[in-house]
Write a protein that holds these residues in place. Structure first.
Motif, PDB file in Angstrom:
ATOM      1  N   GLU A  82     -33.627  -2.025  -1.542  1.00  0.00           N
ATOM      2  CA  GLU A  82     -33.554  -2.565  -3.031  1.00  0.00           C
ATOM      3  C   GLU A  82     -33.554  -1.700  -3.975  1.00  0.00           C
ATOM      4  O   GLU A  82     -32.926  -1.574  -5.057  1.00  0.00           O
ATOM      5  N   GLN A  83     -34.713  -0.776  -3.684  1.00  0.00           N
ATOM      6  CA  GLN A  83     -34.913   0.250  -4.822  1.00  0.00           C
ATOM      7  C   GLN A  83     -33.874   1.174  -4.981  1.00  0.00           C
ATOM      8  O   GLN A  83     -33.223   1.654  -5.995  1.00  0.00           O
ATOM      9  N   LEU A  84     -33.427   1.469  -3.633  1.00  0.00           N
ATOM     10  CA  LEU A  84     -32.225   2.537  -3.853  1.00  0.00           C
ATOM     11  C   LEU A  84     -30.818   1.885  -4.181  1.00  0.00           C
ATOM     12  O   LEU A  84     -30.186   2.677  -5.081  1.00  0.00           O
ATOM     13  N   ALA A  85     -30.738   0.734  -3.966  1.00  0.00           N
ATOM     14  CA  ALA A  85     -29.733   0.224  -4.634  1.00  0.00           C
ATOM     15  C   ALA A  85     -29.735  -0.105  -6.038  1.00  0.00           C
ATOM     16  O   ALA A  85     -28.742   0.170  -6.679  1.00  0.00           O
ATOM     17  N   GLU A  86     -30.883  -0.348  -6.598  1.00  0.00           N
ATOM     18  CA  GLU A  86     -30.977  -0.414  -8.041  1.00  0.00           C
ATOM     19  C   GLU A  86     -30.963   0.908  -8.628  1.00  0.00           C
ATOM     20  O   GLU A  86     -30.033   1.035  -9.652  1.00  0.00           O
ATOM     21  N   GLY A  87     -31.433   1.917  -7.985  1.00  0.00           N
ATOM     22  CA  GLY A  87     -31.335   3.218  -8.444  1.00  0.00           C
ATOM     23  C   GLY A  87     -29.791   3.737  -8.358  1.00  0.00           C
ATOM     24  O   GLY A  87     -29.362   4.211  -9.390  1.00  0.00           O
ATOM     25  N   LEU A  88     -29.133   3.365  -7.454  1.00  0.00           N
ATOM     26  CA  LEU A  88     -27.556   3.749  -7.281  1.00  0.00           C
ATOM     27  C   LEU A  88     -26.879   2.891  -8.267  1.00  0.00           C
ATOM     28  O   LEU A  88     -25.913   3.535  -9.145  1.00  0.00           O
ATOM     29  N   LEU A  89     -27.089   1.731  -8.717  1.00  0.00           N
ATOM     30  CA  LEU A  89     -26.458   0.806  -9.573  1.00  0.00           C
ATOM     31  C   LEU A  89     -26.931   1.361 -11.000  1.00  0.00           C
ATOM     32  O   LEU A  89     -25.929   1.530 -11.864  1.00  0.00           O
ATOM     33  N   SER A  90     -28.229   1.784 -11.161  1.00  0.00           N
ATOM     34  CA  SER A  90     -28.322   2.262 -12.555  1.00  0.00           C
ATOM     35  C   SER A  90     -27.942   3.513 -12.775  1.00  0.00           C
ATOM     36  O   SER A  90     -27.667   3.884 -14.173  1.00  0.00           O
ATOM     37  N   HIS A  91     -27.671   4.383 -11.984  1.00  0.00           N
ATOM     38  CA  HIS A  91     -27.035   5.721 -11.965  1.00  0.00           C
ATOM     39  C   HIS A  91     -25.535   5.613 -12.434  1.00  0.00           C
ATOM     40  O   HIS A  91     -24.962   6.297 -13.159  1.00  0.00           O
ATOM     41  N   TYR A  92     -24.777   4.699 -11.518  1.00  0.00           N
ATOM     42  CA  TYR A  92     -23.451   4.695 -11.500  1.00  0.00           C
ATOM     43  C   TYR A  92     -22.765   3.583 -12.668  1.00  0.00           C
ATOM     44  O   TYR A  92     -21.750   3.765 -13.312  1.00  0.00           O
ATOM     45  N   LEU A  93     -23.571   2.424 -12.716  1.00  0.00           N
ATOM     46  CA  LEU A  93     -23.184   1.437 -13.715  1.00  0.00           C
ATOM     47  C   LEU A  93     -22.717   1.975 -15.044  1.00  0.00           C
ATOM     48  O   LEU A  93     -21.657   1.409 -15.513  1.00  0.00           O
ATOM     49  N   PRO A  94     -23.329   2.428 -15.807  1.00  0.00           N
ATOM     50  CA  PRO A  94     -23.083   2.929 -17.181  1.00  0.00           C
ATOM     51  C   PRO A  94     -21.602   3.714 -17.215  1.00  0.00           C
ATOM     52  O   PRO A  94     -20.952   3.430 -17.727  1.00  0.00           O
ATOM     53  N   ASP A  95     -21.612   4.378 -16.133  1.00  0.00           N
ATOM     54  CA  ASP A  95     -20.290   5.199 -16.058  1.00  0.00           C
ATOM     55  C   ASP A  95     -19.257   4.449 -15.594  1.00  0.00           C
ATOM     56  O   ASP A  95     -18.214   4.673 -16.256  1.00  0.00           O
ATOM     57  N   LEU A  96     -19.445   3.625 -14.900  1.00  0.00           N
ATOM     58  CA  LEU A  96     -18.217   2.797 -14.475  1.00  0.00           C
ATOM     59  C   LEU A  96     -17.926   1.711 -15.506  1.00  0.00           C
ATOM     60  O   LEU A  96     -16.885   1.443 -15.824  1.00  0.00           O
ATOM     61  N   GLN A  97     -19.019   1.257 -16.193  1.00  0.00           N
ATOM     62  CA  GLN A  97     -18.623   0.558 -17.226  1.00  0.00           C
ATOM     63  C   GLN A  97     -17.994   1.129 -18.690  1.00  0.00           C
ATOM     64  O   GLN A  97     -17.158   0.710 -19.122  1.00  0.00           O
ATOM     65  N   ARG A  98     -18.263   2.447 -18.875  1.00  0.00           N
ATOM     66  CA  ARG A  98     -17.630   3.127 -19.745  1.00  0.00           C
ATOM     67  C   ARG A  98     -16.143   3.336 -19.274  1.00  0.00           C
ATOM     68  O   ARG A  98     -15.216   3.415 -19.980  1.00  0.00           O
ATOM     69  N   SER A  99     -16.210   3.686 -17.851  1.00  0.00           N
ATOM     70  CA  SER A  99     -14.755   4.029 -17.369  1.00  0.00           C
ATOM     71  C   SER A  99     -13.890   2.648 -17.563  1.00  0.00           C
ATOM     72  O   SER A  99     -12.709   2.645 -17.802  1.00  0.00           O
ATOM     73  N   LYS A 100     -14.630   1.465 -17.239  1.00  0.00           N
ATOM     74  CA  LYS A 100     -13.725   0.084 -17.339  1.00  0.00           C
ATOM     75  C   LYS A 100     -13.229   0.161 -18.867  1.00  0.00           C
ATOM     76  O   LYS A 100     -12.196  -0.431 -19.064  1.00  0.00           O
ATOM     77  N   GLN A 101     -14.051   0.281 -19.558  1.00  0.00           N
ATOM     78  CA  GLN A 101     -13.936   0.158 -21.268  1.00  0.00           C
ATOM     79  C   GLN A 101     -12.846   1.184 -21.639  1.00  0.00           C
ATOM     80  O   GLN A 101     -11.745   0.813 -22.309  1.00  0.00           O
ATOM     81  N   ALA A 102     -12.887   2.382 -21.061  1.00  0.00           N
ATOM     82  CA  ALA A 102     -11.743   3.335 -21.364  1.00  0.00           C
ATOM     83  C   ALA A 102     -10.554   2.990 -20.870  1.00  0.00           C
ATOM     84  O   ALA A 102      -9.509   2.994 -21.360  1.00  0.00           O
ATOM     85  N   LEU A 103     -10.240   2.289 -19.482  1.00  0.00           N
ATOM     86  CA  LEU A 103      -8.962   1.824 -18.954  1.00  0.00           C
ATOM     87  C   LEU A 103      -8.902   0.719 -19.770  1.00  0.00           C
ATOM     88  O   LEU A 103      -7.403   0.601 -20.065  1.00  0.00           O
ATOM     89  N   GLN A 104      -9.693  -0.350 -20.352  1.00  0.00           N
ATOM     90  CA  GLN A 104      -9.076  -1.319 -21.111  1.00  0.00           C
ATOM     91  C   GLN A 104      -8.344  -0.869 -22.330  1.00  0.00           C
ATOM     92  O   GLN A 104      -7.171  -1.241 -22.763  1.00  0.00           O
ATOM     93  N   GLU A 105      -8.855   0.211 -23.151  1.00  0.00           N
ATOM     94  CA  GLU A 105      -8.431   0.767 -24.234  1.00  0.00           C
ATOM     95  C   GLU A 105      -7.219   1.481 -23.896  1.00  0.00           C
ATOM     96  O   GLU A 105      -6.032   1.187 -24.552  1.00  0.00           O
ATOM     97  N   LEU A 106      -7.181   2.271 -22.662  1.00  0.00           N
ATOM     98  CA  LEU A 106      -5.796   2.557 -22.376  1.00  0.00           C
ATOM     99  C   LEU A 106      -4.738   1.645 -22.107  1.00  0.00           C
ATOM    100  O   LEU A 106      -3.554   1.701 -22.541  1.00  0.00           O
ATOM    101  N   THR A 107      -5.107   0.659 -21.526  1.00  0.00           N
ATOM    102  CA  THR A 107      -4.000  -0.393 -21.144  1.00  0.00           C
ATOM    103  C   THR A 107      -3.417  -1.125 -22.368  1.00  0.00           C
ATOM    104  O   THR A 107      -2.402  -1.312 -22.869  1.00  0.00           O
TER     105      THR A 107
END
Length: 164
Positions: free
Chosen positions: A42-67
């Motif tokens: 659980e801690q590893l999953a939370e750590g992984l999520l907290s590490h990659y989630l902001p980048d993924l959200q920024r990428s998602k937003q960037a993709l929406q802007e590009l679209t």
């Protein structure tokens, strides 16, 4: 930077997993061989999520802007294409007007030639009429001259004298 993102417990769990993986040979690194605690997962999953989630959200937003930008670009491109088509049709219309002017000039020249030919034929008809009248007059004069000569010859012809 890792220490700022993870809690101490999360870092310890990650270290344990890394140590256990480095102690084993590549063949022994299967998940079934590892002793796994639910809390660590659980801690590893939370750590992984907290590490990659902001980048993924920024990428998602960037993709929406590009679209959205792509949609705007496509609309702009369609407008430019329609403007180009209108411009092209205007060129066609201009070419038609130029051609119409050319043929109009030809028609004006033909009309001038026809008027000139009409004047010439009118003059020729008048001249022909005058010549015909002159010929008829000359013929009439010749006929009258013949008649006069005939009368004169008739008068000059010897007549027998009348006996009284």
């Amino acid at each position: 930077p890792l220490e700022k993102r993870y809690t101490g417990v999360q870092l310890e769990a990650v270290d344990e997993v890394i140590l256990s993986l480095s102690d084993t040979s590549p063949d022994e690194g299967l998940i079934d061989d590892l002793p796994v605690e639910d809390k660590a997962v659980e801690q590893l999953a939370e750590g992984l999520l907290s590490h990659y989630l902001p980048d993924l959200q920024r990428s998602k937003q960037a993709l929406q802007e590009l679209t959205q930008n792509q949609v705007v670009l496509l609309d702009t491109l369609e407008q430019e294409i329609s403007k180009f088509k209108e411009c092209h049709s205007m060129l066609d219309i201009n070419a038609l007007f130029t051609e119409a002017k050319h043929y109009h000039a030809k028609l004006v020249n033909i009309r001038k030639e026809m008027l000139m030919l009409h004047e010439k034929t009118s003059k020729l008809k008048k001249r022909a009429l005058k010549l015909q009248q002159k010929r008829q007059k000359e013929e009439l004069e010749r006929e009258q001259q013949r008649e006069k000569e005939f009368e004169r010859e008739k008068q000059l012809t010897a007549r027998p004298a009348k006996r009284t």
